[in-house]
Write an enzyme that holds these catalytic residues in place. Structure first.
Site, PDB file in Angstrom:
ATOM      1  N   LEU A  48      25.440  -4.904   0.713  1.00 65.49           N
ATOM      2  CA  LEU A  48      25.120  -6.008  -0.190  1.00 65.49           C
ATOM      3  C   LEU A  48      24.232  -5.574  -1.361  1.00 65.49           C
ATOM      4  CD1 LEU A  48      24.376  -8.893   2.334  1.00 65.49           C
ATOM      5  CD2 LEU A  48      26.506  -8.420   1.111  1.00 65.49           C
TER       6      LEU A  48
ATOM      7  N   SER B 161      21.097  -0.214  -4.828  1.00 69.57           N
ATOM      8  CA  SER B 161      21.356  -1.632  -5.078  1.00 69.57           C
ATOM      9  C   SER B 161      20.068  -2.388  -4.756  1.00 69.57           C
ATOM     10  CB  SER B 161      22.522  -2.144  -4.219  1.00 69.57           C
ATOM     11  OG  SER B 161      22.185  -2.106  -2.840  1.00 69.57           O
TER      12      SER B 161
ATOM     13  N   LEU C  43      21.908   9.992  -1.917  1.00 69.94           N
ATOM     14  CA  LEU C  43      21.605  11.065  -2.865  1.00 69.94           C
ATOM     15  C   LEU C  43      22.439  12.252  -2.399  1.00 69.94           C
ATOM     16  CD1 LEU C  43      18.107  12.456  -3.920  1.00 69.94           C
ATOM     17  CD2 LEU C  43      19.989  13.938  -3.346  1.00 69.94           C
TER      18      LEU C  43
ATOM     19  N   TYR D  77      11.801  13.835   1.665  1.00 72.40           N
ATOM     20  CA  TYR D  77      11.472  12.601   0.943  1.00 72.40           C
ATOM     21  C   TYR D  77       9.963  12.399   0.833  1.00 72.40           C
ATOM     22  CZ  TYR D  77      16.386  11.397   0.740  1.00 72.40           C
ATOM     23  OH  TYR D  77      17.735  11.414   0.455  1.00 72.40           O
TER      24      TYR D  77
ATOM     25  N   HIS E 150      21.069   4.087  -1.459  1.00 72.57           N
ATOM     26  CA  HIS E 150      22.111   4.296  -0.457  1.00 72.57           C
ATOM     27  C   HIS E 150      22.374   5.779  -0.211  1.00 72.57           C
ATOM     28  CE1 HIS E 150      23.589   0.113  -0.197  1.00 72.57           C
ATOM     29  NE2 HIS E 150      23.170   0.033  -1.445  1.00 72.57           N
TER      30      HIS E 150
END
Length: 200
Positions: free
Chosen positions: A104, A90, A117, A161, A115
């Site tokens: 949000l 988002s 994976l 990451y 948010h």
């Protein structure tokens, strides 16, 4: 006579005695998710996270919420029509993530908060998470609003990451229960050659 009325072509593909399968769905497909995918998403996420941390990043109503508000910030990997991995994001409008970022979607924001994976347990350890993240970042480069991607992860996931091109920003101010996270970011825009070569 009635045999001709049966919609034979609509039957789902089944394995024949010879083991040959008729492929009527694409072998591998990447597409944005819709609210109709929410249950499949949640089943994969629940299995992936509850066994590790006892909770999920997004609950089913939150998944539906984001897939209604910003489906273009999600990406699902489907194999023969079945969801095998996904990312849900988002928009966020601040430099760093805060507790509010968990629920949000800031439509005017330029940071994409990733948010979650998750990869289906039957296809883990095959590099699918890295491939999906690469595809997702390519997808974000085609969205005018996206300038960078942000995520928070547990410390043991930082090397994964980093291999995907994210850099650590330090400890995240968000906590969930007694879990602490590292915040990481990846630039999405700002490099002209990326835009030229991204195929947008």
């Amino acid at each position: 006579e009635t045999a001709f009325l049966k919609p034979v072509h609509l039957r789902s593909p089944r394995s024949s005695p010879g083991g040959q399968r008729r492929h009527t769905l694409p072998a591998s497909e990447f597409r944005c998710l819709s609210p109709e995918d929410a249950v499949s998403v949640f089943e994969i996420e629940r299995e992936a996270f509850i066994s590790v941390s006892g909770d999920c990043p997004l609950h089913l109503d939150e998944i539906r919420h984001f897939l209604n508000l910003c489906p273009e910030l999600s990406l699902g990997w489907f194999e023969e029509g079945r969801l095998v991995a996904f990312i849900i994001g988002s928009l966020w409008d601040q430099e760093r993530l805060s507790q509010a970022a968990l629920t949000l979607h800031k439509a005017q924001g330029s940071a994409v908060h990733i948010h979650v994976l998750a990869v289906h347990r039957t296809v883990r350890q095959q590099g699918k998470g890295s491939i999906l993240m690469w595809r997702y970042l390519q997808h974000l480069r085609c969205l005018p609003c996206a300038r960078r991607a942000l995520l928070m992860c547990e410390p043991f996931l930082v090397p994964f990451y980093q291999k995907c091109g994210f850099e650590p920003l330090g400890p995240c101010q968000v906590t969930v229960g007694d879990l602490a996270f590292v915040e990481m970011q990846h630039p999405v825009r700002g490099h002209a050659f990326m835009r030229r070569n991204s195929g947008c």
